[in-house]
Design an enzyme around this catalytic site. Sequence first.
Site, PDB file in Angstrom:
ATOM      1  N   CYS A 252      22.168  70.034  42.833  1.00 13.38           N
ATOM      2  CA  CYS A 252      22.376  71.097  43.810  1.00 13.38           C
ATOM      3  C   CYS A 252      21.169  72.022  43.703  1.00 13.38           C
ATOM      4  O   CYS A 252      20.035  71.564  43.712  1.00 13.38           O
ATOM      5  CB  CYS A 252      23.706  71.804  43.578  1.00 13.38           C
ATOM      6  SG  CYS A 252      24.022  72.339  41.880  1.00 13.38           S
TER       7      CYS A 252
ATOM      8  N   ARG B 161      31.454  83.123  36.320  1.00 14.38           N
ATOM      9  CA  ARG B 161      32.230  82.569  37.439  1.00 14.38           C
ATOM     10  C   ARG B 161      33.672  83.075  37.409  1.00 14.38           C
ATOM     11  O   ARG B 161      34.252  83.395  38.447  1.00 14.38           O
ATOM     12  CB  ARG B 161      32.209  81.036  37.389  1.00 14.38           C
ATOM     13  CG  ARG B 161      30.817  80.408  37.461  1.00 14.38           C
ATOM     14  CD  ARG B 161      30.076  80.815  38.722  1.00 14.38           C
ATOM     15  NE  ARG B 161      28.798  80.120  38.847  1.00 14.38           N
ATOM     16  CZ  ARG B 161      27.610  80.699  38.746  1.00 14.38           C
ATOM     17  NH1 ARG B 161      27.526  82.010  38.506  1.00 14.38           N
ATOM     18  NH2 ARG B 161      26.493  79.995  38.894  1.00 14.38           N
TER      19      ARG B 161
END
Length: 527
Positions: A322, A374
């Site tokens: 990614c 996160r």
Amino acid sequence: MMAASPSAAGGFPVSGLSVRKSEQIADLIDLFSKTQYRAKEVTPRVEVIEKRCLDLFARDYKYSIISNTNGEVCGHYPRQIVFLEYESTEVDRDRFESTVQISKLQDLVNRSKMARCRGRFVCPVILYNGKHICRSATLAGWGELYGRTGYNYIFSGGSDDTWTEPEEVLEDDTAVRNGESQLFDKVRGHDIKLLRYLSVRYICDLMVENKKVKFGLNVTSSEKVDKAQRYADFTLLSVPYPGCEFFKDYKDRDYTAEGLVFNWNQDYVDAPLTIPVCFTQNLNIDWTQYQSWDLVEQTQNYLKLLLHIINSDDDSGLLVHCISGWDRTPLFISLLRLSLWADGAVHANLEPAEILYLTIAYDWFLFGHMLPDRLSKGEEIFFFCFNFLKHIVSEKFSAVRKQRGKNSHFKDSDFTVEDLCQLRSRDRGSITSLSSEFSLITEELAGASCPNADTVDLFSSQPQASSWCPLPSERQARLEAVREIFLAAYSSTVGLRSSAPSPSGAISGLLEQFARGVGLRGSNAIV
């Protein structure tokens, strides 16, 4: 290959061994939720995790080590990066000679680290049928190469161990254009040499952008938009997948992925879906509809694609990346590892708790996923990964199209008939929310829904009177076992935070009931 017997793992009885392994996973998740791994700041607790990963790899493979002792190659890659050479057990380990020149590989890694964002070079992590499945970040752009990060690389020779975005130095593009091509030729040339050494041909790019732009500057790039077409000899696939920010929506919807569709009309989203025809014609998927897929269907279809690629007839490997390679990348690397393991195709000697430990520790923790950050933002992509296993239990995701009964390595004591029937019945109907699923699980744990184990012959070819309780496939049983262990450990450590009261009761109560049912109740409250 048969799994190791309980006596081989310290002499613990099966029940005691299972509890100990589950406790190890809970301890791992607890540390992971509070700590960001850095190769140059390793505690004794992290050293135990590192050693355990090496031991688990050694159960099935002969491997060499790519040295990253103090993070000098990459500050947020493992200190000991495992290069799997071939499948091998302790018994036959010395029957083969090494086919890799580890010194050459180490040199290629050292030279290529500048080519990719944050120094996260192409790294082999799974060996399947002799093919290397690799992970990395995307290509570094001009902004990173000549920003603070690139400056540190070029002049100090050290690693980029900063965990913040690089501070880019903005320059007039026309002033540096002449030197740009020469620098990229050198840096990306080393990256290409590493890819070829690993026999990687297929590159799967999960970015929703062609380039990551900050302050008007291209901070990162990607193979698909390399102006000089340096990666023209590789098969490039652009399969845009939402970033970690999208998983806050998943958490805010009571951890429900069904019906959750990414907004493809946002300004920064400019990467098209691009897949060669040779990989689309046999999958029976209408790829033109990808922007209408919800998170479940999109993840399923992308996993089917990756499995199709690695099962192609050639001997070529696969790279998945990614942007930074520490959110979406470990999601798909983990799903690949667990799916192939469930087929008995990789890590054949590992039990459910062991493959779960390896996947969390190696694919997520030691490769730098920032779980504390996160979690603080509600971006629960880590939880989504392992909860998603319920959506890939079907044989449609199997890489092995054959009967696997003779190759089963599960011990008789791994599952009772009740366990198997519960796994099967859990798959019935449409379950659309995490709360309702845990309600279903706890109902089954509270009351038996299957006949007594003594009344069922698992190996008889004769029809059974209890045919209303069909047994799951071995693949399904394995993946459900991994998921159950994960959910119990997660509930006893991190817990789930519902954004609104659940209509079927508080998530905390359901998870605590589930944890009690599988013998892993934790002391941490789930809010």
